[in-house]
Motif scaffolding. Structure first.
Motif, PDB file in Angstrom:
ATOM      1  N   CYS A  55       0.836  -1.209   0.000  1.00  0.00           N
ATOM      2  CA  CYS A  55       0.000   0.000   0.000  1.00  0.00           C
ATOM      3  C   CYS A  55       0.870   1.258   0.000  1.00  0.00           C
ATOM      4  N   MET A  56       1.774   1.352  -0.975  1.00  0.00           N
ATOM      5  CA  MET A  56       2.787   2.395  -0.956  1.00  0.00           C
ATOM      6  C   MET A  56       2.359   3.700  -1.611  1.00  0.00           C
ATOM      7  N   ASP A  57       1.584   3.627  -2.697  1.00  0.00           N
ATOM      8  CA  ASP A  57       1.243   4.821  -3.461  1.00  0.00           C
ATOM      9  C   ASP A  57      -0.140   5.346  -3.088  1.00  0.00           C
ATOM     10  N   ALA A  58      -0.453   6.541  -3.574  1.00  0.00           N
ATOM     11  CA  ALA A  58      -1.742   7.160  -3.237  1.00  0.00           C
ATOM     12  C   ALA A  58      -2.920   6.280  -3.642  1.00  0.00           C
ATOM     13  N   GLN A  59      -2.838   5.663  -4.824  1.00  0.00           N
ATOM     14  CA  GLN A  59      -3.915   4.805  -5.308  1.00  0.00           C
ATOM     15  C   GLN A  59      -3.390   3.392  -5.579  1.00  0.00           C
ATOM     16  N   SER A  60      -2.500   2.913  -4.728  1.00  0.00           N
ATOM     17  CA  SER A  60      -1.858   1.620  -4.932  1.00  0.00           C
ATOM     18  C   SER A  60      -2.876   0.487  -4.898  1.00  0.00           C
ATOM     19  N   SER A  61      -2.881  -0.338  -5.956  1.00  0.00           N
ATOM     20  CA  SER A  61      -3.856  -1.422  -6.055  1.00  0.00           C
ATOM     21  C   SER A  61      -3.648  -2.491  -4.993  1.00  0.00           C
ATOM     22  N   ASP A  62      -2.390  -2.637  -4.489  1.00  0.00           N
ATOM     23  CA  ASP A  62      -2.166  -3.686  -3.493  1.00  0.00           C
ATOM     24  C   ASP A  62      -2.762  -3.331  -2.131  1.00  0.00           C
ATOM     25  N   CYS A  63      -3.286  -2.113  -1.974  1.00  0.00           N
ATOM     26  CA  CYS A  63      -4.026  -1.792  -0.755  1.00  0.00           C
ATOM     27  C   CYS A  63      -5.267  -2.675  -0.615  1.00  0.00           C
ATOM     28  N   LEU A  68      -5.365   6.256  -0.656  1.00  0.00           N
ATOM     29  CA  LEU A  68      -5.912   5.036  -0.081  1.00  0.00           C
ATOM     30  C   LEU A  68      -5.176   4.665   1.202  1.00  0.00           C
ATOM     31  N   PHE A  69      -5.938   4.244   2.194  1.00  0.00           N
ATOM     32  CA  PHE A  69      -5.423   3.736   3.456  1.00  0.00           C
ATOM     33  C   PHE A  69      -6.102   2.417   3.780  1.00  0.00           C
ATOM     34  N   LYS A  70      -5.430   1.556   4.521  1.00  0.00           N
ATOM     35  CA  LYS A  70      -6.112   0.467   5.191  1.00  0.00           C
ATOM     36  C   LYS A  70      -6.921   1.088   6.318  1.00  0.00           C
ATOM     37  N   GLY A  71      -8.208   0.833   6.347  1.00  0.00           N
ATOM     38  CA  GLY A  71      -9.049   1.448   7.365  1.00  0.00           C
ATOM     39  C   GLY A  71     -10.421   1.766   6.781  1.00  0.00           C
ATOM     40  N   ARG A  72     -11.262   2.568   7.440  1.00  0.00           N
ATOM     41  CA  ARG A  72     -10.991   3.218   8.714  1.00  0.00           C
ATOM     42  C   ARG A  72     -11.272   2.267   9.886  1.00  0.00           C
ATOM     43  N   PHE A  73     -10.512   2.482  10.988  1.00  0.00           N
ATOM     44  CA  PHE A  73     -10.659   1.653  12.178  1.00  0.00           C
ATOM     45  C   PHE A  73     -10.970   2.545  13.380  1.00  0.00           C
ATOM     46  N   SER A  74     -11.661   1.974  14.374  1.00  0.00           N
ATOM     47  CA  SER A  74     -11.952   2.701  15.607  1.00  0.00           C
ATOM     48  C   SER A  74     -12.175   1.707  16.738  1.00  0.00           C
ATOM     49  N   HIS A  75     -12.637   2.231  17.903  1.00  0.00           N
ATOM     50  CA  HIS A  75     -12.813   1.421  19.110  1.00  0.00           C
ATOM     51  C   HIS A  75     -11.534   0.614  19.378  1.00  0.00           C
ATOM     52  N   SER A  76     -11.621  -0.699  19.507  1.00  0.00           N
ATOM     53  CA  SER A  76     -10.432  -1.523  19.811  1.00  0.00           C
ATOM     54  C   SER A  76      -9.943  -2.293  18.583  1.00  0.00           C
ATOM     55  N   ASP A  77     -10.262  -1.792  17.395  1.00  0.00           N
ATOM     56  CA  ASP A  77      -9.814  -2.465  16.169  1.00  0.00           C
ATOM     57  C   ASP A  77      -8.290  -2.576  16.143  1.00  0.00           C
ATOM     58  N   GLN A  78      -7.805  -3.680  15.613  1.00  0.00           N
ATOM     59  CA  GLN A  78      -6.370  -3.848  15.428  1.00  0.00           C
ATOM     60  C   GLN A  78      -6.112  -4.625  14.145  1.00  0.00           C
TER      61      GLN A  78
END
Length: 242
Positions: free
Chosen positions: A21-29, A45-55
């Motif tokens: 997930c290296m680039d702004a729109q990286s497909s491997d994300c 692009l990010f992995k997420g979004r996460f909240s509460h006790s997500d890990q």
């Protein structure tokens, strides 16, 4: 000198072992490394979004080294409350860092327009015990409100081996006795070789050169990937008691 057996290891370190997930729109994300959740914040692009006790965690096996570097970019989304909301970084379930940001830290970019976002690069260097060949990395959140008000994401995951190792085995498929060499460029003369070599565990970025007068016509062989079953490097003077 003709007919001299040797092993030479060229460590081209730091060794880049993993990226995702290296680039702004990286497909491997969108693959299942870390998580199959993907969020877009202002075209990034990010992995997420996460909240509460997500890990999120990723397990690495058959990884050889003594010192490692782990880096990533965290996305702080919306309202984080210092003292209440935080993100932790863990190596093999042990916390190596805990950090937080204020609710109005950053720039307004996406999601809840009441609060800004902030992208921050994090990097850590750590050691593993000698002989350990597995590694688990974890990002763990602790938030008291839902994803619509306070959340996080991560991207640009990179794992480097700063001090890599190579392992030699007396049997095929990485079984039997083990002989390990770590750190730096090294050449081992025949007196230091403890057994007949049948398999070699090698990570990317390492070159192993071997020569045995009785193996493959005495020609030097260069290996850049793991060898599961060799036709026995029987060095003429290997030390059976090493």
């Amino acid at each position: 000198m003709p007919g001299v057996s040797f092993i030479k290891i060229l460590f081209l370190y730091p060794t880049l072992y993993y990226q995702n997930c290296m680039d702004a729109q990286s497909s491997d994300c969108f693959n299942n490394d870390w998580s199959n959740w993907v969020a877009d914040c202002a075209g990034t692009l990010f992995k997420g979004r996460f909240s509460h006790s997500d890990q999120i965690s990723l397990q690495f096996n058959n990884i050889l080294g003594l010192k490692f570097s782990f880096s990533f970019m965290v996305g702080k989304f919306d309202s984080w409350d210092p003292g209440e909301d935080q993100l932790q970084v863990l190596v093999d379930d042990a916390v190596i860092d805990t950090f937080t940001y204020g609710p109005y830290y950053g720039t307004y970019m996406c999601f809840n327009s009441t609060y800004p976002e902030y992208f921050d690069s994090k990097s850590y260097v750590f050691n593993l015990p000698i002989g350990r060949k597995s590694l688990k990395l974890t990002l763990k959140g602790s938030f008291n409100e839902g994803v619509d008000n306070e959340s996080w994401g991560a991207k640009k995951f990179t794992l480097e081996i700063l001090e890599p190792c190579v392992e030699f085995y007396s049997d095929c498929n990485f079984q039997g006795d083990i002989w390990r060499i770590c750190n730096g460029n090294q050449t081992s003369q025949v007196r230091n070789i403890p057994f007949e070599i049948k398999s070699i565990l090698i990570v990317n970025g390492i070159q192993v050169k071997m020569r045995d007068p009785k193996y493959n016509g005495g020609q030097t062989q260069t290996y850049t990937s793991s060898q599961y079953c060799l036709s026995s490097y029987q060095f003429p003077k290997y030390n059976q008691n090493a």
